[in-house]
Design a protein around this motif. Structure first.
Motif, PDB file in Angstrom:
ATOM      1  N   UNK A   1       0.053  -2.189 -17.771  1.00 28.52           N
ATOM      2  CA  UNK A   1      -0.598  -1.350 -18.768  1.00 28.52           C
ATOM      3  C   UNK A   1      -1.280  -0.145 -18.164  1.00 28.52           C
ATOM      4  N   UNK A   2      -1.073   0.052 -16.872  1.00 29.63           N
ATOM      5  CA  UNK A   2      -1.727   1.168 -16.183  1.00 29.63           C
ATOM      6  C   UNK A   2      -0.721   2.149 -15.620  1.00 29.63           C
ATOM      7  N   UNK A   3      -0.847   2.459 -14.317  1.00 31.38           N
ATOM      8  CA  UNK A   3       0.044   3.381 -13.608  1.00 31.38           C
ATOM      9  C   UNK A   3       0.194   2.810 -12.209  1.00 31.38           C
ATOM     10  N   UNK A   4       1.360   2.260 -11.911  1.00 29.88           N
ATOM     11  CA  UNK A   4       1.573   1.552 -10.654  1.00 29.88           C
ATOM     12  C   UNK A   4       1.842   2.536  -9.519  1.00 29.88           C
ATOM     13  N   UNK A   5       1.075   2.398  -8.443  1.00 30.23           N
ATOM     14  CA  UNK A   5       1.286   3.186  -7.224  1.00 30.23           C
ATOM     15  C   UNK A   5       1.986   2.297  -6.195  1.00 30.23           C
ATOM     16  N   UNK A   6       1.382   2.057  -5.042  1.00 30.77           N
ATOM     17  CA  UNK A   6       2.046   1.284  -4.004  1.00 30.77           C
ATOM     18  C   UNK A   6       2.101  -0.201  -4.310  1.00 30.77           C
ATOM     19  N   UNK A   7       3.152  -0.865  -3.775  1.00 28.88           N
ATOM     20  CA  UNK A   7       3.332  -2.307  -3.938  1.00 28.88           C
ATOM     21  C   UNK A   7       3.781  -2.901  -2.611  1.00 28.88           C
ATOM     22  N   UNK A   8       3.523  -4.208  -2.416  1.00 33.14           N
ATOM     23  CA  UNK A   8       3.948  -4.889  -1.195  1.00 33.14           C
ATOM     24  C   UNK A   8       4.008  -6.389  -1.437  1.00 33.14           C
ATOM     25  N   UNK A   9       4.997  -7.043  -0.812  1.00 30.43           N
ATOM     26  CA  UNK A   9       5.152  -8.492  -0.911  1.00 30.43           C
ATOM     27  C   UNK A   9       4.318  -9.200   0.149  1.00 30.43           C
ATOM     28  N   UNK A  10       3.712 -10.325  -0.239  1.00 34.21           N
ATOM     29  CA  UNK A  10       3.000 -11.153   0.726  1.00 34.21           C
ATOM     30  C   UNK A  10       4.005 -11.848   1.639  1.00 34.21           C
ATOM     31  N   UNK A  11       3.598 -12.217   2.856  1.00 38.33           N
ATOM     32  CA  UNK A  11       4.532 -12.847   3.796  1.00 38.33           C
ATOM     33  C   UNK A  11       5.143 -14.137   3.270  1.00 38.33           C
ATOM     34  N   UNK A  12       4.389 -14.900   2.469  1.00 42.41           N
ATOM     35  CA  UNK A  12       4.925 -16.148   1.928  1.00 42.41           C
ATOM     36  C   UNK A  12       5.709 -15.939   0.636  1.00 42.41           C
ATOM     37  N   UNK A  13       5.800 -14.676   0.194  1.00 43.97           N
ATOM     38  CA  UNK A  13       6.555 -14.298  -1.003  1.00 43.97           C
ATOM     39  C   UNK A  13       6.039 -14.986  -2.270  1.00 43.97           C
ATOM     40  N   UNK A  14       4.751 -15.322  -2.267  1.00 43.84           N
ATOM     41  CA  UNK A  14       4.165 -15.905  -3.460  1.00 43.84           C
ATOM     42  C   UNK A  14       3.622 -14.857  -4.416  1.00 43.84           C
ATOM     43  N   UNK A  15       3.322 -13.659  -3.875  1.00 45.81           N
ATOM     44  CA  UNK A  15       2.751 -12.650  -4.761  1.00 45.81           C
ATOM     45  C   UNK A  15       3.064 -11.240  -4.282  1.00 45.81           C
ATOM     46  N   UNK A  16       2.909 -10.322  -5.210  1.00 42.46           N
ATOM     47  CA  UNK A  16       3.107  -8.900  -4.970  1.00 42.46           C
ATOM     48  C   UNK A  16       1.775  -8.197  -5.155  1.00 42.46           C
ATOM     49  N   UNK A  17       1.325  -7.479  -4.124  1.00 41.04           N
ATOM     50  CA  UNK A  17       0.111  -6.673  -4.249  1.00 41.04           C
ATOM     51  C   UNK A  17       0.467  -5.367  -4.954  1.00 41.04           C
TER      52      UNK A  17
ATOM     53  N   UNK B   1      -0.755  -0.793  -0.450  1.00 45.26           N
ATOM     54  CA  UNK B   1      -1.070  -2.017   0.294  1.00 45.26           C
ATOM     55  C   UNK B   1      -0.033  -2.296   1.386  1.00 45.26           C
ATOM     56  N   UNK B   2      -0.462  -2.956   2.450  1.00 40.30           N
ATOM     57  CA  UNK B   2       0.468  -3.445   3.475  1.00 40.30           C
ATOM     58  C   UNK B   2      -0.093  -4.746   4.029  1.00 40.30           C
ATOM     59  N   UNK B   3       0.783  -5.732   4.204  1.00 43.66           N
ATOM     60  CA  UNK B   3       0.392  -7.036   4.731  1.00 43.66           C
ATOM     61  C   UNK B   3       0.668  -7.125   6.219  1.00 43.66           C
ATOM     62  N   UNK B   4      -0.201  -7.847   6.929  1.00 42.43           N
ATOM     63  CA  UNK B   4       0.126  -8.216   8.301  1.00 42.43           C
ATOM     64  C   UNK B   4       0.798  -9.594   8.270  1.00 42.43           C
ATOM     65  N   UNK B   5       1.267 -10.051   9.421  1.00 47.16           N
ATOM     66  CA  UNK B   5       2.038 -11.290   9.456  1.00 47.16           C
ATOM     67  C   UNK B   5       1.189 -12.517   9.151  1.00 47.16           C
ATOM     68  N   UNK B   6      -0.118 -12.396   9.340  1.00 44.67           N
ATOM     69  CA  UNK B   6      -1.011 -13.510   9.015  1.00 44.67           C
ATOM     70  C   UNK B   6      -1.141 -13.676   7.510  1.00 44.67           C
ATOM     71  N   UNK B   7      -1.020 -12.561   6.787  1.00 44.63           N
ATOM     72  CA  UNK B   7      -1.164 -12.606   5.340  1.00 44.63           C
ATOM     73  C   UNK B   7      -2.337 -11.809   4.818  1.00 44.63           C
ATOM     74  N   UNK B   8      -3.050 -11.139   5.724  1.00 45.45           N
ATOM     75  CA  UNK B   8      -4.118 -10.247   5.270  1.00 45.45           C
ATOM     76  C   UNK B   8      -3.493  -8.963   4.739  1.00 45.45           C
ATOM     77  N   UNK B   9      -4.130  -8.375   3.730  1.00 44.69           N
ATOM     78  CA  UNK B   9      -3.570  -7.162   3.137  1.00 44.69           C
ATOM     79  C   UNK B   9      -4.563  -6.014   3.287  1.00 44.69           C
ATOM     80  N   UNK B  10      -4.062  -4.907   3.829  1.00 46.10           N
ATOM     81  CA  UNK B  10      -4.824  -3.669   3.938  1.00 46.10           C
ATOM     82  C   UNK B  10      -4.497  -2.803   2.723  1.00 46.10           C
TER      83      UNK B  10
END
Length: 284
Positions: free
Chosen positions: A52-68, A105-114
């Motif tokens: 319902x907004x305006x989507x900018x950047x997106x990224x998948x989590x390492x475990x592929x459970x969610x999209x930032x 957003x960008x994920x590191x291999x541990x699963x933290x998201x910047x």
């Protein structure tokens, strides 16, 4: 001779972000909050969710459970659970900072998201937040960046690179052994005119897409930028905001086009660096 450009998928609502799933599908957002899944052939486009907004950047989590998902209109970082395509708010405020332009957003291999927060136009307020595995966010770096935009981790995850769109250039922060940010280093300056997105290839070259002009730079270890592709007509490439490697051989670069309605396929013939979500498919 520049690589061949072609339309990979069309009928999209001015896509800004683009991400490649390990199954070969491409995902991107729209300016009315759409989140699209495009099958690996590019022939089937499906809207799987809408913020319902305006989507900018997106990224998948390492475990592929969610999209930032960074959402400009909602001024929030969202979490799209991939099991049921339900959206949740990850953060609207962090360390008393109310998101204004959560950008990428960008994920590191541990699963933290910047997550980059651009700040505001004409002001040096850009900053980078980091969320831990419990979804707790804190200011990681910046506060004075000139419109913080695209992010990328190098292949060894030793540096976090950030586009400063109105510098215009790219800075980077060393990631210290305790996970904190080291001092900011100007990596390259003077990119014309509005750099936006970032991606690495497997050899360590950095690629930077530009909102204007419609071009993509390739930057080697010598930090000398060369133009990989450019489209003065703004048809094949039009305000190409973000880029991601994918394809059957992981040697194709895909670009989103905020100025038009499609994703561009760029047959550059170099292997892309795997992101955290690609660990099981491609090894560094």
């Amino acid at each position: 001779m520049q690589p061949r450009l072609s339309v990979f998928a069309e009928g999209l609502d001015h896509p800004e972000g683009v991400a490649v799933h390990p199954d070969g599908s491409l995902w991107c957002g729209g300016e009315a909050g759409q989140i699209y899944r495009i099958d690996p052939s590019g022939m089937k486009v499906e809207e799987v969710a809408c913020t319902g907004g305006f989507v900018l950047g997106i990224a998948f989590s390492p475990d592929l459970k969610w999209l930032a998902v960074c959402d400009l209109k909602r001024r929030a970082v969202l979490r799209l659970n991939l099991s049921d395509m339900q959206l949740q708010v990850l953060a609207e405020v962090v360390d008393e900072w109310h998101f204004n332009i959560p950008n990428y957003p960008v994920f590191d291999r541990i699963g933290r998201v910047y997550v980059s927060e651009s700040g505001d136009f004409g002001k040096q307020l850009g900053r980078i937040f980091r969320f831990d595995l419990e979804d707790q966010g804190k200011l990681w770096a910046g506060g004075d960046l000139v419109f913080a935009n695209g992010l990328a981790l190098d292949n060894r995850e030793e540096y976090l690179y950030v586009v400063e769109s109105f510098l215009p250039g790219i800075s980077r922060y060393p990631i210290m052994s305790d996970g904190t940010a080291g001092p900011r280093e100007l990596f390259i300056n003077g990119l014309r005119e509005v750099p936006d997105g970032l991606a690495f290839d497997l050899a360590g070259n950095l690629y930077c897409s530009c909102y204007a002009p419609s071009r993509i730079y390739k930057i080697g270890a010598d930090r000398n930028p060369t133009v990989l592709v450019e489209d003065p007509t703004c048809h094949a490439l039009s305000n190409c905001t973000n880029i991601a490697f994918g394809g059957a051989g992981f040697d194709t670069l895909f670009a989103s086009n905020l100025g038009r309605w499609h994703i561009t396929r760029i047959e550059c013939g170099v292997l892309g660096a795997p992101l955290a979500c690609h660990q099981a498919r491609v090894r560094v």
